[in-house]
Design an enzyme around this catalytic site. Structure first.
Site: not given
Ligand code: PEP
Ligand code: MG
Length: 753
Positions: A361, A468, A504, A626, A636, A673
């Site tokens: 954060h 997201r 999404r 991905d 990843r 994206c």
């Protein structure tokens, strides 16, 4: 043999230091193998020497004393050949070097096995015998196995500076290495932050006065809420008026059933307030820390931070606020978002944290505030830097403690160049992202984290290219209901209206778990993820689709995106459900329109079925994170193979080119994206391919706009043509970095102008 090996490895893992571990190994190996000598040599990189670190059999006084050059002695032969060397009469070998102080002249056979980590020789394990015959094969294989197991531990100890006394004192000019957290260069005075009260050490204690304890707890929670609201107001001036979005997450936690109600229940059952709080916090930490998703794992620190604050108030702890000098660089084992907020904004120059990563954060907040940050500096000597001059390079992740004048001067210069550059970038805010030959690219923002919304709007984004939806699902304790979701989505759609927002559908599984929907799999990235889950659970999918379409009523800027599509049948099934949700809503009298629908291209099979997919949907959005992982078979998130993970790999570029061509035939727009879109080198190639839009984190947006406006599509195409002929990602990256440098845009990929 295996049980012995296991027991040695277990003992070694439990050892407190590398020195202890090496001593343990030499003793146990000598005893198990019944040999006369076992010794361990490690490489001292700075002195370019091998050093005897532990021995059972040679003269103990020679440990630390015996040193030999990289081409000296049989040890160096083992290192050079990177394989076991098993010989008799070692003194006859031309490279043999005798150290009389060890007493080794008595031994007539030699076995050396290299200790190798990530292709680098870290040291050599050596066995010696009186008898003049080579070692048996099972001894050799045993030693190879031990050396392989030991390598990781030695590499780690080396990185954390634990191999003490092996090398001369670190020179002041040598930087400490961490991870880039937020771009920019900070020069200033270190102010070391210590955590509040240590919550883990609070004991359980029975109370006779649960009512009094409840009161004490609630008072502390109220005080913390007030504190956080005050911080939100203060920081609002910098993030934009009234922006308390980041702190909403904290306030939400402070109101959540799980944190507050559970603690209160524990108090009612007889534990005193601090003990009850500790139990609840630790329960949360266990859940968060077990998560594979980096972002979620980092949320554990937010919970701990809140716990400490509440505890501090319960103990009436008057926290001494440090004096923040001008150009304060916050330094600590674990800098939290709230520590950062406490510094008067004009005084904060940078952040250096021994723990954490880009997804902490505090790093997200630092990026939003434009404060350089370096995270995960393992070697940071936190106890010894307070009040010292420090430099943090947020691009490369390097930290300099007490830098000499030359280093200081160089970074001052870079800093001034940075300032000039960010002013230049700000001036691009409202200008269109148009290439020199007039091609228009749309630049969108990726959001989903509560804290991203405002910075995204301020960055000049033309809409949201990827929302997201996992986040609103993650911060709750159960699946959010239709109305709950509708409100969240409505806020996003309204904030950007009339610009488009691409939402999404739920993409959990893989590395993104929901605390209340655990999935245990051996191969989560190849398992039940994204659309595979939502198609199996129409009751979850339909609720989300209905909430999105209802939120879109009267606005009509929503577009839908389907994640992890690997088979056209998934799209057919998803489309059927979308139409069903739409029809139901119409029947219920809702004013809903069918949004445009796109698929994420992030599984290789989708590239090869682009034709079939294009016939079914309105647009494509490339999830390059991905797609790279699946094309290259590189996890990843796995640091061991991180070097192999690069979206500039020629295979990724060729796949994308093929996709864009297929989409063009069907007149379907393609956007990107994944992280590739915000990487200046990659963005240049995407421009050359004819991608119509790029969606990225808000902090990268102006830099990419500068790039788009500085090149013509023709030049970008030429750069792409060259890159497509190259054989590996490193070559492509060098080619592009050089091109950016030559075009005066080097400042996008390193410190300075
Ligand atoms: C991607 O895979 O590139 C992507 C944008 O999705 P996520 O990072 O959320 O998996
Ligand atoms: Mg993805």
């Amino acid at each position: 043999m295996l049980p012995i090996l296991r027991s040695i490895v277990q003992e070694v893992s439990a050892a407190g230091s590398v020195e202890q571990a090496l001593n343990l190994i030499v003793v146990r190996v000598k005893e198990t193998m019944g040999v006369d000598v076992c010794s361990a040599y490690l490489v001292d990189k700075q002195a370019q020497q091998f050093v005897l670190m532990a021995t059972d059999g040679l003269n103990a006084a020679s440990v630390g004393q015996v040193r030999m050059g990289m081409n000296e002695g049989l040890v160096s032969v083992v290192a050079e050949r990177e394989e076991p060397v098993n010989i008799c009469a070692p003194h006859n070998h031309p490279r043999f070097r005798e150290f009389p102080e060890t007493g080794e002249e008595r031994y007539h056979s030699f076995l050396g096995v290299p200790i190798i980590h990530h292709r680098q020789v870290l040291g050599v394990l050596v066995l010696q015998q009186h008898s003049e015959k080579p070692f048996d094969e099972d001894v050799v294989t045993f030693l190879v196995t031990i050396a392989a197991q030991l390598a990781g531990a030695i590499a780690h100890a080396d990185a954390s500076g634990e191999i003490e006394g092996l090398r001369p004192k670190r020179s002041v000019a040598a930087p400490l290495l961490g991870l880039p957290g937020a771009p920019g260069v900070a020069i200033g005075t270190a102010v070391v932050m210590h955590p509040y009260a240590d919550i883990d050490s609070i004991p359980d204690r029975q109370t006779d006065d649960p009512k009094g304890e409840l009161k004490r707890f609630r008072k502390a929670v109220d005080a913390v809420k007030k504190e956080i609201r005050a911080m939100a107001d203060r920081i609002g001036e910098d993030l934009g008026k009234g922006d308390s979005a980041l702190f909403d997450a904290y306030l939400l936690m402070l109101e959540s059933d799980s944190l507050i109600d559970t603690t209160e229940e524990r108090i009612r059952q007889g534990n005193w307030a601090p003990g009850a709080l500790r139990e609840t916090v630790q329960e949360h930490l266990r859940v968060f820390e077990a998560m594979e998703d980096n972002y979620l794992r980092e949320r554990a620190e937010d919970v701990r931070d809140l716990g400490r604050r509440i505890l501090g108030h319960m103990n009436n702890e008057k926290r001494q606020k440090p004096d923040y000098p001008r150009e304060t660089v916050l330094v600590g084992e674990e800098i939290t978002a709230s520590m950062l907020i406490e510094v008067p904004p004009r005084r904060l120059a940078g952040v250096i944290s021994a723990r954490g990563s880009r997804t902490s954060h505090v790093a997200i907040l630092a990026r939003a505030l434009g404060v350089p940050a370096v995270m995960g500096v393992d070697e940071l000597p936190v106890g010894r830097v307070d009040g010292r001059r420090v430099i943090a390079d947020g691009y490369s992740g390097r930290v300099y403690v007490n830098p000499n004048q030359t280093v200081r001067r160089e970074f001052r210069r870079l800093q001034q160049e940075e300032k000039a550059m960010s002013e230049k970038l700000r001036s691009l805010g409202t200008l269109p992202a148009k290439t020199k030959d007039g091609a228009r690219i749309h630049l969108y923002a990726n959001t989903g984290l509560v804290s991203d919304l405002k910075p995204s709007m301020k960055s000049g984004a033309e809409g949201v290219g990827l929302y997201r939806t996992e986040f609103p699902f993650m911060i709750r304790e159960r699946f959010p209901g239709e109305e709950e979701q509708r409100q969240v989505y409505r806020e996003v759609l309204e904030s950007f209206h009339p610009q488009p927002v691409i939402m999404r559908t739920l993409d959990v599984g893989g590395d993104k778990a929901l605390p209340y929907f655990p999935i245990q799999e051996d191969n989560p990235f190849l398992g039940w993820r994204g659309i595979r889950i939502t198609l199996d659970h129409p009751e979850i999918f339909l609720v989300q689709l209905r909430a999105m379409m209802k939120a879109n009523a009267g606005l009509n800027n929503l577009q839908l995106l389907l994640p992890m599509v690997s088979d056209v049948r998934e799209v057919d099934q998803a489309l059927a459900l979308i139409h069903r949700a739409h029809d139901e809503l119409l029947e219920e009298g809702e004013d809903v329109k069918l949004p445009k629908i796109g698929v994420m291209i992030e599984v290789p099979s989708a590239i090869y079925q682009a034709d079939e997919l294009a016939r079914r949907v309105d647009f494509f959005s490339v999830g390059s994170n991905d797609l790279t992982q699946y094309l290259l078979a590189v996890d990843r998130n796995n640091p061991r193979v991180a070097e192999l993970y690069d979206s500039l790999h020629p295979a990724v570029l060729r796949a994308l080119k093929q996709l864009v061509e297929a989409a063009r035939q069907h007149k379907r727009p393609v956007s990107v994206c994944g992280e590739m879109a915000g990487d200046p080198a990659a963005a240049l190639l995407l421009l050359g391919m004819g991608i119509s839009s790029l969606s990225m984190s808000a902090s990268s947006l102006l830099g990419i706009k500068w790039l788009v406006r500085s090149f013509s599509r023709r030049r970008a195409k030429a750069a792409l043509e060259r890159a497509l002929k190259m054989e590996n990602a490193g070559e492509v990256r060098n080619h592009l970095n050089l091109l950016l440098e030559k075009s005066g845009l080097g400042g996008l990929v390193r410190a300075g102008k």
